[in-house]
Every structure is written in C-alpha cells, then in structure tokens.
Design a protein around this motif. Structure first.
Motif, PDB file in Angstrom:
ATOM      1  N   ALA A  53     -13.594 -98.468 -31.920  1.00  0.00           N
ATOM      2  CA  ALA A  53     -14.678 -99.423 -31.704  1.00  0.00           C
ATOM      3  C   ALA A  53     -14.728-100.432 -32.842  1.00  0.00           C
ATOM      4  CB  ALA A  53     -16.012 -98.698 -31.598  1.00  0.00           C
ATOM      5  N   LEU A  54     -14.915-101.701 -32.482  1.00  0.00           N
ATOM      6  CA  LEU A  54     -15.142-102.782 -33.436  1.00  0.00           C
ATOM      7  C   LEU A  54     -16.570-103.258 -33.245  1.00  0.00           C
ATOM      8  CD1 LEU A  54     -11.878-104.845 -32.773  1.00  0.00           C
ATOM      9  CD2 LEU A  54     -12.220-103.069 -34.511  1.00  0.00           C
ATOM     10  N   ALA A  55     -17.398-103.096 -34.264  1.00  0.00           N
ATOM     11  CA  ALA A  55     -18.823-103.371 -34.116  1.00  0.00           C
ATOM     12  C   ALA A  55     -19.278-104.392 -35.143  1.00  0.00           C
ATOM     13  CB  ALA A  55     -19.636-102.079 -34.273  1.00  0.00           C
ATOM     14  N   GLY A  56     -20.216-105.230 -34.738  1.00  0.00           N
ATOM     15  CA  GLY A  56     -20.749-106.219 -35.662  1.00  0.00           C
ATOM     16  C   GLY A  56     -21.784-107.086 -34.986  1.00  0.00           C
ATOM     17  N   GLU A  57     -22.468-107.881 -35.795  1.00  0.00           N
ATOM     18  CA  GLU A  57     -23.445-108.806 -35.245  1.00  0.00           C
ATOM     19  C   GLU A  57     -22.743-109.911 -34.460  1.00  0.00           C
ATOM     20  OE1 GLU A  57     -25.456-110.123 -38.740  1.00  0.00           O
ATOM     21  OE2 GLU A  57     -26.917-108.498 -38.677  1.00  0.00           O
ATOM     22  N   SER A  58     -23.535-110.695 -33.765  1.00  0.00           N
ATOM     23  CA  SER A  58     -22.987-111.815 -33.005  1.00  0.00           C
ATOM     24  C   SER A  58     -22.230-112.758 -33.933  1.00  0.00           C
ATOM     25  CB  SER A  58     -24.126-112.563 -32.313  1.00  0.00           C
ATOM     26  OG  SER A  58     -23.638-113.685 -31.619  1.00  0.00           O
ATOM     27  N   ARG A 169     -29.780 -96.394 -19.501  1.00  0.00           N
ATOM     28  CA  ARG A 169     -28.571 -97.007 -20.048  1.00  0.00           C
ATOM     29  C   ARG A 169     -27.845 -96.103 -21.041  1.00  0.00           C
ATOM     30  NH1 ARG A 169     -27.223-100.747 -24.233  1.00  0.00           N
ATOM     31  NH2 ARG A 169     -25.474-102.091 -23.617  1.00  0.00           N
ATOM     32  N   ALA A 170     -28.571 -95.580 -22.015  1.00  0.00           N
ATOM     33  CA  ALA A 170     -27.931 -94.740 -23.033  1.00  0.00           C
ATOM     34  C   ALA A 170     -27.279 -93.497 -22.420  1.00  0.00           C
ATOM     35  CB  ALA A 170     -28.925 -94.355 -24.117  1.00  0.00           C
ATOM     36  N   PRO A 171     -27.977 -92.757 -21.524  1.00  0.00           N
ATOM     37  CA  PRO A 171     -27.306 -91.612 -20.888  1.00  0.00           C
ATOM     38  C   PRO A 171     -26.108 -92.012 -20.041  1.00  0.00           C
ATOM     39  CG  PRO A 171     -29.689 -91.442 -20.634  1.00  0.00           C
ATOM     40  CD  PRO A 171     -29.405 -92.805 -21.185  1.00  0.00           C
ATOM     41  N   MET A 172     -26.182 -93.172 -19.373  1.00  0.00           N
ATOM     42  CA  MET A 172     -25.051 -93.662 -18.575  1.00  0.00           C
ATOM     43  C   MET A 172     -23.827 -93.912 -19.453  1.00  0.00           C
ATOM     44  SD  MET A 172     -25.267 -94.200 -15.226  1.00  0.00           S
ATOM     45  CE  MET A 172     -26.494 -94.261 -13.928  1.00  0.00           C
ATOM     46  N   ILE A 173     -24.054 -94.569 -20.597  1.00  0.00           N
ATOM     47  CA  ILE A 173     -22.947 -94.859 -21.519  1.00  0.00           C
ATOM     48  C   ILE A 173     -22.350 -93.569 -22.052  1.00  0.00           C
ATOM     49  CG2 ILE A 173     -22.401 -95.839 -23.785  1.00  0.00           C
ATOM     50  CD1 ILE A 173     -24.414 -98.070 -23.167  1.00  0.00           C
ATOM     51  N   LYS A 174     -23.202 -92.639 -22.434  1.00  0.00           N
ATOM     52  CA  LYS A 174     -22.701 -91.368 -22.962  1.00  0.00           C
ATOM     53  C   LYS A 174     -21.875 -90.639 -21.916  1.00  0.00           C
ATOM     54  CE  LYS A 174     -25.284 -88.878 -25.677  1.00  0.00           C
ATOM     55  NZ  LYS A 174     -26.341 -87.979 -26.214  1.00  0.00           N
ATOM     56  N   GLY A 175     -22.353 -90.617 -20.678  1.00  0.00           N
ATOM     57  CA  GLY A 175     -21.605 -89.949 -19.612  1.00  0.00           C
ATOM     58  C   GLY A 175     -20.278 -90.614 -19.322  1.00  0.00           C
ATOM     59  N   ALA A 176     -20.261 -91.953 -19.347  1.00  0.00           N
ATOM     60  CA  ALA A 176     -19.014 -92.684 -19.074  1.00  0.00           C
ATOM     61  C   ALA A 176     -17.961 -92.366 -20.125  1.00  0.00           C
ATOM     62  CB  ALA A 176     -19.294 -94.184 -19.032  1.00  0.00           C
ATOM     63  N   LEU A 216     -20.981 -94.021 -27.581  1.00  0.00           N
ATOM     64  CA  LEU A 216     -19.769 -94.524 -28.231  1.00  0.00           C
ATOM     65  C   LEU A 216     -19.590 -93.888 -29.601  1.00  0.00           C
ATOM     66  CD1 LEU A 216     -17.350 -96.453 -28.184  1.00  0.00           C
ATOM     67  CD2 LEU A 216     -18.857 -98.231 -29.127  1.00  0.00           C
ATOM     68  N   LYS A 217     -20.695 -93.654 -30.299  1.00  0.00           N
ATOM     69  CA  LYS A 217     -20.620 -93.064 -31.631  1.00  0.00           C
ATOM     70  C   LYS A 217     -19.955 -91.694 -31.584  1.00  0.00           C
ATOM     71  CE  LYS A 217     -24.250 -93.517 -34.214  1.00  0.00           C
ATOM     72  NZ  LYS A 217     -25.590 -93.316 -34.837  1.00  0.00           N
ATOM     73  N   TYR A 218     -20.259 -90.899 -30.559  1.00  0.00           N
ATOM     74  CA  TYR A 218     -19.672 -89.572 -30.442  1.00  0.00           C
ATOM     75  C   TYR A 218     -18.225 -89.625 -29.941  1.00  0.00           C
ATOM     76  CZ  TYR A 218     -24.387 -87.654 -31.021  1.00  0.00           C
ATOM     77  OH  TYR A 218     -25.623 -87.321 -31.512  1.00  0.00           O
ATOM     78  N   SER A 219     -17.922 -90.548 -29.055  1.00  0.00           N
ATOM     79  CA  SER A 219     -16.631 -90.537 -28.364  1.00  0.00           C
ATOM     80  C   SER A 219     -15.525 -91.247 -29.128  1.00  0.00           C
ATOM     81  CB  SER A 219     -16.776 -91.184 -26.975  1.00  0.00           C
ATOM     82  OG  SER A 219     -17.667 -90.440 -26.164  1.00  0.00           O
TER      83      SER A 219
END
Length: 343
Positions: A53-58, A169-176, A216-219
């Motif tokens: 993952a690449l994370a950052g502000e706009s 949203r958060a549970p959906m992302i985690k499941g995906a 995403l943090k876990y995966s």
C-alpha cells in the motif's frame, strides 16, 4: 492413517500448502533505495505475491508513484500485463502514453464501490486459477484508490436522499482484502493499492491514519506513507522528492525513512538516495563539498546525479546492497550482510 500420511495427502491435493506465503520473487520498483526499503535489497523490491500500500494525503504523488512502478514492471516482463482498478477517473490513455507505458498491456477497470472491486478482482483471479499454468502471464494488480471507493449502500442512500452514515464500508473493505490476500498469494500475483490518509483526532502528537478502516492495514504486507517537497531545476518544478516511511512491513524494519525522486517526465529516479546510504555505511566519504569514492575519486553530488551510471558501478552497487541489508533487514549480522551477491 498416520499423521504424516494425512499431511502428505493434503500436500497432494494442494501442493502450495507450504509455500503460498513465501516470497520467492520481487518486482523492481524503479528505485534502488525504495527497493531496499521494501525488501532489504536494492536489487529486489515489491514482494511478488503480496499487497503493498502507498498512502498519503491528496497530491502527494501516489498515482505518479504507481505509474512509475507499472512502467518498470512492463519493461521487466515483456509478456506481462496490468489489471488496473480505477476509482478516481484520474488516468487517461494520453497520461499513460506520455510516460512511456504500453497501454495495450493495461486493462483499465472503472470501479465505484468496494463490491464492484471485490467481484471483478475475484473473477479475474478465478480465471487465472482455472487456466493452465503454461498459459499464465506475469500480472500486476493495481487499485487507485481505495479511499475513493464507495459502497452499494452509500450509493442507494444518495439516490434515496438518506443522510444516514454508512456503517458498512469498513467491514466490506476488510472482507474484500481478507479474501484477496490468500488468492493473490496462491497465484503469485502482487498488488499495489493507493490510499488516502487523514489526521488522527485526539492524539497527543499529530499522526496519520489510513482511511477505510483496518482492512488494508491487516492485509497489506507493506504500507508506505508518502509526503513530498517540490524538486526544481532553476525555477521550473520538475517533480517531487517523496519522503517514504515504512509504516508497516512484514519483511523489513518498520519506521525507516528514505527519500526518492519522482520526476513528472521520467518517473522514479533509480539512483536517488544511494549517496546517503553510502555515506551512512562508510562506502563514500564527504570531503568538503564533494563525495569521495573508495578509489579516491572526489565528485560533486550534483555531477553524480547527472551521470549516475558512470559512478554507480556493479562493485559499488553490491557494496550498497550489503549496506541496505544491514540497514533495513531484521537481525542481519556482519557475515550475512557482506556476501555482496544481491540475493
């Protein structure tokens, strides 16, 4: 049936049972120092079967960063392809071609919701799994960006005029990502995800947090936080020096920081950041305003950056690789880190 017979039968059913989580290949990012941050070697890079993952502000250059990696992947894998899930409508064919990217080898898939992304990704992975291994090509999955994905419920609420907060949203992302992580690992397909960060409220010191919950943090095996400053030639802004902090890593030491140069016209600079690594480990010496090489040659850093291939010979790169393993890998001792073979 004995225990060992039972285990043997399982391995016959699934030969990858022991090894799908192992990293036996890497994807060159196009930057030696960024390779080292992710893998502990300037010659490696992105783990070839994991999520990065690449994370950052706009406006921190996440998409440009990703495009540089895509170009490098296609250059290194002449029969390879990119599956690009695009949620920001920020990528055009012209933008790709201007950066020397072969658009015929990129499949662009617009996705608006987490459900669309999950379904399309799993459909492609299932097709790869069902195909004969001899027919598979090297693939790189990209999602730009996770932070922009909505959910079906949010879309329905907008249409109906409901102002209720979307709690799905958060549970959906985690499941995906829970499903995708295993499948990508089994098939040996890497994935790069860009995501937004926000300021965490209530902490004593200002901190950044990933949007979209903990999925995403876990995966992700590696999460790199990006920030930037402008890079100029004269008065013209030609790109960004991007500060890259290893927020999370299962392969290398966390919270390490490197700077990479991302130019708008050519993408990631391969050699930027190596001088600092060499100075840190005594490969180079700082003499007045110049850099002294092991053979005694003294050169201004500006001249090194203008003609890096002249100065960064294979011998020097091997020494830098050994230094990178000391700097970024856990538990490296002197003997292990000095073999200089880049493996």
């Amino acid at each position: 049936m004995g225990t060992f017979d039972f285990i043997g039968n399982i391995k016959k059913i699934n030969p990858q049972a022991d090894h799908y989580a192992d990293v036996d290949k890497y994807i060159d990012t196009g930057s030696y120092i960024f390779n080292a941050l992710l893998s502990g070697s300037i010659y490696k890079g992105l783990p070839g079967n994991k999520i990065t993952a690449l994370a950052g502000e706009s406006a921190t250059g996440k998409t440009y960063f990703l495009l540089g990696m895509i170009r490098q992947f296609l250059e290194d894998h002449k029969n390879g392809g990119i599956i690009f899930f695009e949620s920001e409508s920020a990528i055009s064919k012209t933008m790709l071609e201007d950066r020397g990217i072969d658009t015929s080898r990129i499949t662009m898939l617009p996705v608006a919701t987490v459900e669309q992304f999950r379904t399309q990704a799993m459909t492609i992975l299932k097709a790869v799994e069902d195909s004969p291994p001899s027919e598979r090509i090297p693939l790189l999955f990209c999602l730009d960006s996770l932070g922009q994905l909505s959910t079906s419920k949010e879309v329905e609420d907008v249409v109906s005029g409901s102002d209720k907060r979307d709690m799905t949203r958060a549970p959906m992302i985690k499941g995906a990502f829970r499903v995708l992580t295993i499948q990508l690992g089994k098939l040996g397909i890497p994935m790069v995800v860009t995501n937004h960060t926000y300021d965490k409220i209530g902490s004593l010191y200002p901190t950044k947090e990933l949007s979209g919950g903990s999925g995403l943090k876990y995966s992700a095996d590696s999460i790199v936080f990006l920030s930037k400053k402008k890079e100029k030639v004269g008065t013209e802004v030609v790109g960004n020096v991007v500060h890259c902090r290893n927020y999370k890593s299962r392969l290398t030491v966390e919270n390490k920081l490197v700077d990479v140069l991302l130019r708008y016209d050519t993408g990631l600079n391969r050699y930027y950041g190596l001088i600092e690594l060499g100075l840190l480990y005594g490969i180079f010496k700082s003499v007045s305003n110049r850099i002294e090489f092991p053979d005694g040659t003294k050169v201004f850093a500006k001249h090194i950056n203008e003609d890096p291939e002249k100065y960064f010979t294979k011998e020097i790169l091997d020494q830098l690789d050994a230094a990178a393993r000391k700097e970024y890998l856990y538990g490296m001792n002197e003997e292990e880190s000095d073999d200089g073979n880049g493996e």
